[in-house]
Design a protein around this motif. Structure first.
Motif, PDB file in Angstrom:
ATOM      1  N   MET A 108      61.704  43.394 -45.835  1.00  0.00           N
ATOM      2  CA  MET A 108      60.803  42.012 -45.763  1.00  0.00           C
ATOM      3  C   MET A 108      62.094  40.866 -45.355  1.00  0.00           C
ATOM      4  SD  MET A 108      58.527  40.416 -48.603  1.00  0.00           S
ATOM      5  CE  MET A 108      57.435  42.058 -48.797  1.00  0.00           C
ATOM      6  N   SER A 109      61.737  39.908 -44.696  1.00  0.00           N
ATOM      7  CA  SER A 109      62.713  38.813 -44.462  1.00  0.00           C
ATOM      8  C   SER A 109      62.806  38.020 -45.894  1.00  0.00           C
ATOM      9  CB  SER A 109      62.207  37.951 -43.201  1.00  0.00           C
ATOM     10  OG  SER A 109      61.078  37.163 -43.677  1.00  0.00           O
ATOM     11  N   THR A 110      63.921  37.241 -45.658  1.00  0.00           N
ATOM     12  CA  THR A 110      64.221  36.259 -46.974  1.00  0.00           C
ATOM     13  C   THR A 110      62.899  35.574 -47.097  1.00  0.00           C
ATOM     14  OG1 THR A 110      66.419  36.609 -46.815  1.00  0.00           O
ATOM     15  CG2 THR A 110      65.661  34.618 -48.025  1.00  0.00           C
ATOM     16  N   PRO A 111      62.523  34.758 -46.003  1.00  0.00           N
ATOM     17  CA  PRO A 111      61.356  33.722 -46.188  1.00  0.00           C
ATOM     18  C   PRO A 111      60.249  34.488 -46.822  1.00  0.00           C
ATOM     19  CG  PRO A 111      62.172  33.263 -44.161  1.00  0.00           C
ATOM     20  CD  PRO A 111      63.021  34.461 -44.563  1.00  0.00           C
ATOM     21  N   ASP A 112      59.896  35.630 -46.224  1.00  0.00           N
ATOM     22  CA  ASP A 112      58.714  36.492 -46.671  1.00  0.00           C
ATOM     23  C   ASP A 112      58.923  36.801 -48.275  1.00  0.00           C
ATOM     24  OD1 ASP A 112      57.140  36.406 -44.649  1.00  0.00           O
ATOM     25  OD2 ASP A 112      58.028  37.906 -43.632  1.00  0.00           O
ATOM     26  N   ALA A 162      62.653  36.944 -56.016  1.00  0.00           N
ATOM     27  CA  ALA A 162      62.617  37.149 -54.496  1.00  0.00           C
ATOM     28  C   ALA A 162      64.078  37.842 -54.169  1.00  0.00           C
ATOM     29  CB  ALA A 162      62.576  35.974 -53.837  1.00  0.00           C
ATOM     30  N   GLY A 163      64.988  37.793 -55.391  1.00  0.00           N
ATOM     31  CA  GLY A 163      66.388  38.221 -54.937  1.00  0.00           C
ATOM     32  C   GLY A 163      67.271  37.434 -54.050  1.00  0.00           C
ATOM     33  N   ALA A 164      66.824  36.075 -54.041  1.00  0.00           N
ATOM     34  CA  ALA A 164      67.327  35.211 -53.084  1.00  0.00           C
ATOM     35  C   ALA A 164      68.227  34.298 -53.657  1.00  0.00           C
ATOM     36  CB  ALA A 164      66.402  34.831 -52.037  1.00  0.00           C
TER      37      ALA A 164
END
Length: 189
Positions: free
Chosen positions: A1-5, A32-34
């Motif tokens: 899954m992309s960071t924005p998602d 989100a782990g971001a």
């Protein structure tokens, strides 16, 4: 899954669990782990990210509910399918819960997908009730828009009562009662 998602999905989950006010950018990033840089690279801030999350939740709800409404069967069966579908009653409605958040209600932009989804739901239900009336399934004289509003109010109010009592009993009773009131007419001998 992309960071924005990942950020959108984390925000969706946190909005449902904590509401807008209780969802901090830091909590979103952790969930989100971001990192902070990633969040602000993809979104201008919490309102922008929340709007993306609310829109996705609303779209998902309309897709899933639309499949139930478009299923084969009588008007009553399709309404019953919607009312009896599996749902996490004690968590409440991920869209309806946003109406209790003052910051969402005060923001026309954040409130718009909520309003649109509720209006869509009422419109689809009213059309199904009208189909049932046209086919003679329901008691003549029912007003489709009023019945649609009653269905939405029963579901949303049922969520509130269930959350307050920490049991699904009130939600289930409301659904049973509404279905009994809408039960198709039977021919009398």
């Amino acid at each position: 899954m992309s960071t924005p998602d990942r950020l959108i999905e984390a925000t969706r989950e946190l909005l449902w669990e904590r509401g807008y006010v209780g969802t901090s950018p830091k909590a979103i990033q952790q969930h989100a782990g971001a990192g902070q840089g990633s969040m602000y690279h993809h979104f201008s801030g919490k309102p922008d990210l929340a709007l993306a999350a609310i829109r996705r939740t609303a779209e998902e709800m309309r897709e899933m509910t639309g499949r139930l409404f478009d299923a084969p069967g009588s008007a009553y069966e399709r309404i019953a399918g919607y009312l009896l579908r599996e749902r996490d009653v004690l968590r409440g409605c991920p869209v309806g819960r946003l109406t209790m958040d003052p910051e969402v209600i005060e923001s026309e932009e954040l409130r718009a997908p909520v309003d649109e989804t509720i209006a869509w739901l009422r419109g689809r239900l009213a059309a199904i009730v009208q189909e049932g009336l046209d086919r003679g399934e329901f008691t003549p004289g029912l007003v489709p828009g009023d019945i649609a509003a009653t269905i939405v109010a029963t579901v949303q109010g049922g969520y509130v009562l269930a959350r307050a009592s920490r049991t699904t009993d009130a939600f289930d009773a409301g659904v049973r009662g509404l279905l009994a009131l809408l039960a198709p007419r039977t021919a009398t001998a």
